[in-house]
Each structure stands twice: as C-alpha cells, then as structure tokens.
Scaffold this motif. Structure first.
Motif, mmCIF file in Angstrom:
data_model
loop_
_atom_site.group_PDB
_atom_site.id
_atom_site.type_symbol
_atom_site.label_atom_id
_atom_site.label_comp_id
_atom_site.label_asym_id
_atom_site.label_seq_id
_atom_site.Cartn_x
_atom_site.Cartn_y
_atom_site.Cartn_z
ATOM 1 N N THR A 83 25.793 -46.762 -2.903
ATOM 2 C CA THR A 83 24.899 -47.195 -3.970
ATOM 3 C C THR A 83 24.660 -46.005 -4.880
ATOM 4 O O THR A 83 24.585 -44.867 -4.400
ATOM 5 C CB THR A 83 23.553 -47.708 -3.422
ATOM 6 N N ASN A 84 24.545 -46.256 -6.174
ATOM 7 C CA ASN A 84 24.266 -45.174 -7.117
ATOM 8 C C ASN A 84 22.832 -44.677 -6.990
ATOM 9 O O ASN A 84 22.580 -43.476 -6.892
ATOM 10 C CB ASN A 84 24.496 -45.653 -8.550
ATOM 11 N N LEU A 85 21.879 -45.614 -7.005
ATOM 12 C CA LEU A 85 20.467 -45.242 -7.044
ATOM 13 C C LEU A 85 20.072 -44.338 -5.891
ATOM 14 O O LEU A 85 19.351 -43.351 -6.084
ATOM 15 C CB LEU A 85 19.593 -46.503 -7.053
ATOM 16 N N MET A 86 20.549 -44.640 -4.691
ATOM 17 C CA MET A 86 20.081 -43.867 -3.549
ATOM 18 C C MET A 86 20.706 -42.477 -3.476
ATOM 19 O O MET A 86 20.358 -41.684 -2.599
ATOM 20 C CB MET A 86 20.282 -44.659 -2.262
ATOM 21 N N HIS A 87 21.564 -42.149 -4.442
ATOM 22 C CA HIS A 87 21.972 -40.751 -4.583
ATOM 23 C C HIS A 87 20.818 -39.890 -5.096
ATOM 24 O O HIS A 87 20.933 -38.662 -5.120
ATOM 25 C CB HIS A 87 23.200 -40.633 -5.488
ATOM 26 N N LYS A 88 19.734 -40.518 -5.455
ATOM 27 C CA LYS A 88 18.504 -39.776 -5.753
ATOM 28 C C LYS A 88 18.093 -38.924 -4.555
ATOM 29 O O LYS A 88 17.517 -37.840 -4.717
ATOM 30 C CB LYS A 88 17.391 -40.764 -6.126
ATOM 31 N N VAL A 89 18.399 -39.403 -3.345
ATOM 32 C CA VAL A 89 18.051 -38.648 -2.137
ATOM 33 C C VAL A 89 19.287 -38.024 -1.487
ATOM 34 O O VAL A 89 19.230 -37.585 -0.336
ATOM 35 C CB VAL A 89 17.284 -39.532 -1.125
ATOM 36 N N PRO A 100 31.021 -33.480 5.133
ATOM 37 C CA PRO A 100 30.872 -33.644 3.686
ATOM 38 C C PRO A 100 30.314 -35.011 3.300
ATOM 39 O O PRO A 100 30.586 -36.024 3.955
ATOM 40 C CB PRO A 100 32.305 -33.483 3.158
ATOM 41 N N LEU A 101 29.528 -35.028 2.227
ATOM 42 C CA LEU A 101 29.082 -36.261 1.592
ATOM 43 C C LEU A 101 29.806 -36.377 0.255
ATOM 44 O O LEU A 101 29.736 -35.462 -0.571
ATOM 45 C CB LEU A 101 27.565 -36.259 1.386
ATOM 46 N N VAL A 102 30.518 -37.471 0.057
ATOM 47 C CA VAL A 102 31.266 -37.685 -1.185
ATOM 48 C C VAL A 102 30.335 -38.359 -2.190
ATOM 49 O O VAL A 102 29.910 -39.498 -1.983
ATOM 50 C CB VAL A 102 32.522 -38.539 -0.938
ATOM 51 N N HIS A 103 30.017 -37.664 -3.270
ATOM 52 C CA HIS A 103 29.026 -38.128 -4.245
ATOM 53 C C HIS A 103 29.663 -39.113 -5.219
ATOM 54 O O HIS A 103 30.748 -38.872 -5.754
ATOM 55 C CB HIS A 103 28.463 -36.930 -5.007
ATOM 56 N N THR A 132 17.034 -37.727 -14.087
ATOM 57 C CA THR A 132 18.126 -36.804 -14.408
ATOM 58 C C THR A 132 19.128 -36.603 -13.282
ATOM 59 O O THR A 132 20.170 -35.978 -13.501
ATOM 60 C CB THR A 132 17.557 -35.427 -14.797
ATOM 61 N N PHE A 133 18.847 -37.115 -12.074
ATOM 62 C CA PHE A 133 19.708 -36.762 -10.938
ATOM 63 C C PHE A 133 21.150 -37.209 -11.144
ATOM 64 O O PHE A 133 22.084 -36.513 -10.729
ATOM 65 C CB PHE A 133 19.146 -37.326 -9.623
ATOM 66 N N TYR A 134 21.357 -38.334 -11.805
ATOM 67 C CA TYR A 134 22.711 -38.848 -12.021
ATOM 68 C C TYR A 134 23.360 -38.159 -13.223
ATOM 69 O O TYR A 134 24.496 -37.684 -13.149
ATOM 70 C CB TYR A 134 22.643 -40.357 -12.235
ATOM 71 N N ARG A 140 27.700 -31.607 -14.569
ATOM 72 C CA ARG A 140 28.481 -30.551 -13.918
ATOM 73 C C ARG A 140 29.954 -30.639 -14.303
ATOM 74 O O ARG A 140 30.692 -29.655 -14.207
ATOM 75 C CB ARG A 140 28.368 -30.656 -12.395
ATOM 76 N N HIS A 141 30.367 -31.830 -14.707
ATOM 77 C CA HIS A 141 31.764 -32.058 -15.091
ATOM 78 C C HIS A 141 31.942 -32.064 -16.614
ATOM 79 O O HIS A 141 32.989 -32.487 -17.106
ATOM 80 C CB HIS A 141 32.235 -33.393 -14.513
ATOM 81 N N GLY A 142 30.917 -31.637 -17.343
ATOM 82 C CA GLY A 142 31.005 -31.594 -18.793
ATOM 83 C C GLY A 142 30.828 -32.937 -19.467
ATOM 84 O O GLY A 142 31.244 -33.123 -20.614
ATOM 85 N N ILE A 143 30.172 -33.872 -18.784
ATOM 86 C CA ILE A 143 29.992 -35.227 -19.305
ATOM 87 C C ILE A 143 28.539 -35.432 -19.719
ATOM 88 O O ILE A 143 27.616 -35.106 -18.963
ATOM 89 C CB ILE A 143 30.387 -36.274 -18.250
ATOM 90 N N THR A 144 28.339 -35.982 -20.915
ATOM 91 C CA THR A 144 27.014 -36.366 -21.392
ATOM 92 C C THR A 144 26.779 -37.836 -21.077
ATOM 93 O O THR A 144 27.616 -38.688 -21.393
ATOM 94 C CB THR A 144 26.893 -36.142 -22.911
ATOM 95 N N ALA A 145 25.646 -38.136 -20.443
ATOM 96 C CA ALA A 145 25.291 -39.512 -20.096
ATOM 97 C C ALA A 145 24.375 -40.091 -21.165
ATOM 98 O O ALA A 145 23.381 -39.470 -21.543
ATOM 99 C CB ALA A 145 24.600 -39.551 -18.738
ATOM 100 N N LEU A 146 24.707 -41.282 -21.647
ATOM 101 C CA LEU A 146 23.903 -41.979 -22.649
ATOM 102 C C LEU A 146 23.255 -43.195 -21.997
ATOM 103 O O LEU A 146 23.953 -44.092 -21.514
ATOM 104 C CB LEU A 146 24.772 -42.439 -23.817
#
Length: 233
Positions: A83-89, A100-103, A132-134, A140-146
């Motif tokens: 899940t995307n959202l729970m990458h908050k934790v 390893p945890l694959v993000h 901002t966590f996502y 980190r990869h040079g990507i701007t999120a809109l």
C-alpha cells in the motif's frame, strides 16, 4: 530465488493483484511451472483504517512492524508494504527488521526515470497527496510530485475509501478521476502515479490523457526482480 514477504490486506483487493503480478513475473522469467516464494501477512484493514482516522500512527507502525517480523520469521528475505499510504510508517517498519524493505516510491521512480519524466501527478489517499513522505522519497530520484487541488484531493480520497477499498468500481468516479488527471496535465505533469494500489482497478491507460504509473504493478514487478536477482542473493 529469495522469498518475498508481503504485508497486505490494505485492502485485500490490491493484495490479490500483488500476488498475481509477482507470480506472473517470476513465471515469465523462469518458465515452466515456476512460481514465486511468498510469505503473506494479511492485516485486518478495519483495524488499520481505525488507526488512520484516529491519527494513531504509532499503533499503525506497530501493527505493520509485527507483520513484517512475522514475514521474516516465515522465511522472507525481502519485505514489502502493499500500500502507498502505509509507507508513512515505512521507516519504523524498516528499523524493526533485519532484511531489506522495498519501497513503493522507489519502484515508481524506477519506471519514471527511463522515460525522462521528472514531474509526476500524484493520485492517492489524502495523506499521500498532502504530506511529504511520498513526495520526498520521489525527490531523492529528482522527481517533483504534483498534487491535485483541495477539491480534487477530497474527491480522490473519498472514492478510494468509500468505493475502491470496498470493492466498488463506479463509472462516474472514473470520469471524475480523468478530469482530475486533465487538470494535472494542464499544470505540467508528464505522467500520473496511481499512488493508491486500488486506483488501477478504476482507471486504465486507455482512460487517461496522460501516461499512468500503476504503483501496485510497479512495486510487484520490482519485488519479483529483486527476488530473482543474483546480486541480491
């Protein structure tokens, strides 16, 4: 082959897609009767959702960390939060295990980079779009999120939790999402991340005016490749 630990159930609809895609990827690479080695911890989404609504992220982190440890105890060599959202934790979960945890955002970036996309629209749960966590991980990869504007964020979040995570797929919601994507395109987005693992059940590339990165698909395929990688072993 390494064993993949999946922390799923958030919701089970997308977890089923993870299981299918990981196995399809392994079968395509190895042929014959090959399938993936997987250990799955499927959480009760009602319990996780209650933590989200209460803002009890410490409790949520504990639930996911316990699940990650159970995956490792079951033989997992690499773990993923489905899940995307729970990458908050994710930082707390990662700190609680010794594999390893694959993000998921790294998997998304891995698809965007070869295309030269560095401005990505984000559709996901409210926290994914507003915190901002996502975006920071993509950065980190040079990507701007809109992120969409406030009204569109409300719509996107409502459809996720009132419909998609409960197994409902509505044509009216598909049309509304396409309009949100059109507005992101007008702001300069080169592609859109389906940053909720259920959105791919609603919106397909044929529906969208922009290229789509389905985060669940990207994450599942990245997991399979990691598990098959000799370098990882």
């Amino acid at each position: 082959m390494q064993t993949i630990g999946l922390i799923g159930g958030m919701s089970w609809h997308s977890t089923a897609s993870y299981y299918r895609i990981v196995n399809e990827t392994v079968a395509a690479r190895l042929g014959g009767h090959a399938s993936a080695r997987i250990t799955l911890q499927s959480l009760d989404f009602a319990e996780v959702r209650a933590c989200q609504l209460a803002g009890d992220w410490d409790r949520a982190a504990a639930l996911l960390t316990d699940a990650a440890r159970a995956c490792v105890a079951g033989g997992a060599d690499v773990v993923a939060i489905c899940t995307n959202l729970m990458h908050k934790v994710a930082p707390q979960v990662e700190a609680g295990i010794d594999v390893p945890l694959v993000h998921i955002a790294d998997a998304v970036a891995g698809l965007a980079a070869p295309q030269g996309w560095d401005r990505l629209g984000i559709l996901g749960a409210r926290w994914v779009m507003e915190e901002t966590f996502y975006a920071d991980r993509l950065g980190r990869h040079g990507i701007t999120a809109l992120s969409p504007d406030a009204a569109d964020r409300d719509l996107v979040d409502r459809v996720i939790f009132d419909e998609l995570t409960q197994g409902r797929v509505e044509d009216a919601s598909r049309r509304a999402y396409v309009e949100v994507i059109e507005r992101l395109a007008a702001r300069g987005a080169q592609a859109v991340v389906l940053a909720c693992t259920e959105i791919g059940l609603l919106v397909s590339p044929a529906d969208s005016p922009l290229p789509l990165i389905d985060s669940a698909d990207a994450h599942a395929r990245a997991l399979a490749e990691v598990a098959l990688s000799p370098a990882f072993a």
